[in-house]
Design a protein around this motif. Structure first.
Motif, short mmCIF file in Angstrom:
data_model
loop_
_atom_site.label_atom_id
_atom_site.label_comp_id
_atom_site.label_asym_id
_atom_site.label_seq_id
_atom_site.Cartn_x
_atom_site.Cartn_y
_atom_site.Cartn_z
N PRO A 80 48.34 -2.21 -99.37
CA PRO A 80 48.87 -2.40 -100.72
C PRO A 80 50.05 -1.49 -101.05
O PRO A 80 50.70 -1.68 -102.07
CB PRO A 80 47.67 -2.09 -101.62
CG PRO A 80 46.85 -1.13 -100.83
CD PRO A 80 47.04 -1.51 -99.39
N VAL A 81 50.33 -0.51 -100.22
CA VAL A 81 51.43 0.41 -100.51
C VAL A 81 52.55 0.32 -99.46
O VAL A 81 53.38 1.22 -99.36
CB VAL A 81 50.93 1.88 -100.63
CG1 VAL A 81 50.01 2.03 -101.82
CG2 VAL A 81 50.24 2.34 -99.36
N LEU A 82 52.60 -0.78 -98.73
CA LEU A 82 53.63 -0.96 -97.71
C LEU A 82 55.01 -1.01 -98.35
O LEU A 82 55.24 -1.76 -99.30
CB LEU A 82 53.36 -2.25 -96.92
CG LEU A 82 54.30 -2.55 -95.75
CD1 LEU A 82 54.19 -1.46 -94.68
CD2 LEU A 82 53.98 -3.91 -95.15
N GLN A 83 55.91 -0.19 -97.84
CA GLN A 83 57.27 -0.10 -98.37
C GLN A 83 58.25 -0.41 -97.24
O GLN A 83 57.93 -0.30 -96.06
CB GLN A 83 57.55 1.32 -98.90
CG GLN A 83 56.58 1.80 -99.94
CD GLN A 83 56.76 1.08 -101.27
OE1 GLN A 83 57.87 0.87 -101.73
NE2 GLN A 83 55.66 0.70 -101.88
N LEU A 84 59.46 -0.78 -97.61
CA LEU A 84 60.51 -1.05 -96.64
C LEU A 84 60.71 0.15 -95.72
O LEU A 84 60.91 0.00 -94.51
CB LEU A 84 61.81 -1.42 -97.37
CG LEU A 84 62.92 -2.02 -96.53
CD1 LEU A 84 62.45 -3.26 -95.79
CD2 LEU A 84 64.11 -2.35 -97.41
N PRO A 164 63.08 -5.29 -102.59
CA PRO A 164 63.71 -5.43 -101.29
C PRO A 164 64.38 -6.80 -101.17
O PRO A 164 63.97 -7.75 -101.82
CB PRO A 164 62.54 -5.31 -100.31
CG PRO A 164 61.36 -5.80 -101.05
CD PRO A 164 61.60 -5.44 -102.48
N PRO A 165 65.40 -6.87 -100.33
CA PRO A 165 66.08 -8.16 -100.15
C PRO A 165 65.13 -9.15 -99.48
O PRO A 165 64.23 -8.77 -98.76
CB PRO A 165 67.26 -7.82 -99.24
CG PRO A 165 66.86 -6.56 -98.55
CD PRO A 165 65.95 -5.83 -99.49
N GLY A 166 65.32 -10.39 -99.76
CA GLY A 166 64.48 -11.42 -99.14
C GLY A 166 64.82 -12.79 -99.69
O GLY A 166 65.70 -12.94 -100.52
#
Length: 176
Positions: A80-84, A164-166
């Motif tokens: 749940p805390v995954l960042q770029l 984040p871009p996407g």
């Protein structure tokens, strides 16, 4: 419990309750116990307690890189805390091993959770609050996007950036 429920001033709120012996499953009390309702935010307390009991306080979600022939797999397990920045660090760590043989494709494996990314009843509430983000095995920044708007030059549309871009968030900038 029946007396307490009868005396409660709930302002028209609807609720159901089942109390059972955890070991045997024997039902001790039911109040509309079979009625299906959308869980309130307090359900997070029970979910957290069960997760803490089953997984333990030291449990950490993982995101892994696996290689199979010429394919690189990014395997998510619900962090749940995954960042770029975490993905960038993962790529830096894996880079030396990956340089030995070329990679033909990268696959993001988000199959850890079954049943889709939106919980039952999600469409019952009309809000775009960040705490209502979809659930996924691989979701950056808690499944949310930050939209930044800065002024353009006079007479031009403002600049809009997404982080984040996407490809999941599309902006139609019609502002002047």
């Amino acid at each position: 419990l029946r007396r307490a429920i009868a005396k409660a001033h709930l302002g028209g709120a609807s609720f159901s309750m089942s109390v059972a012996d955890a070991a045997s499953g024997e039902s001790w009390f039911r109040h509309k116990g079979a009625k299906l309702l959308i869980p309130a935010s307090t359900m997070k307390l029970f979910t957290s307690a069960v997760a803490l009991d089953k997984l333990g306080p030291a449990y950490r979600f993982t995101t892994e890189i696996r290689r199979k022939k010429d394919t690189l797999y990014l395997v998510g397990n619900g962090d749940p805390v995954l960042q770029l920045e975490h993905l960038e660090q993962l790529a830096r760590t894996a880079a030396p091993a990956l340089q030995k043989k070329p990679i033909a494709r990268i696959v993001v494996d988000d199959s850890f959770f079954a049943g889709g990314v939106l919980p039952p009843g999600f469409d019952k509430k009309n809000t775009d609050a960040a705490y209502r983000a979809s659930v996924g095995a691989v979701a950056l920044h808690g499944g949310t996007a930050k939209v930044s708007v800065t002024p353009g030059r006079e007479g031009a549309a403002p600049r809009v950036a997404i982080s984040p871009p996407g490809r999941y968030v599309r902006i139609q900038n019609k502002a002047l």
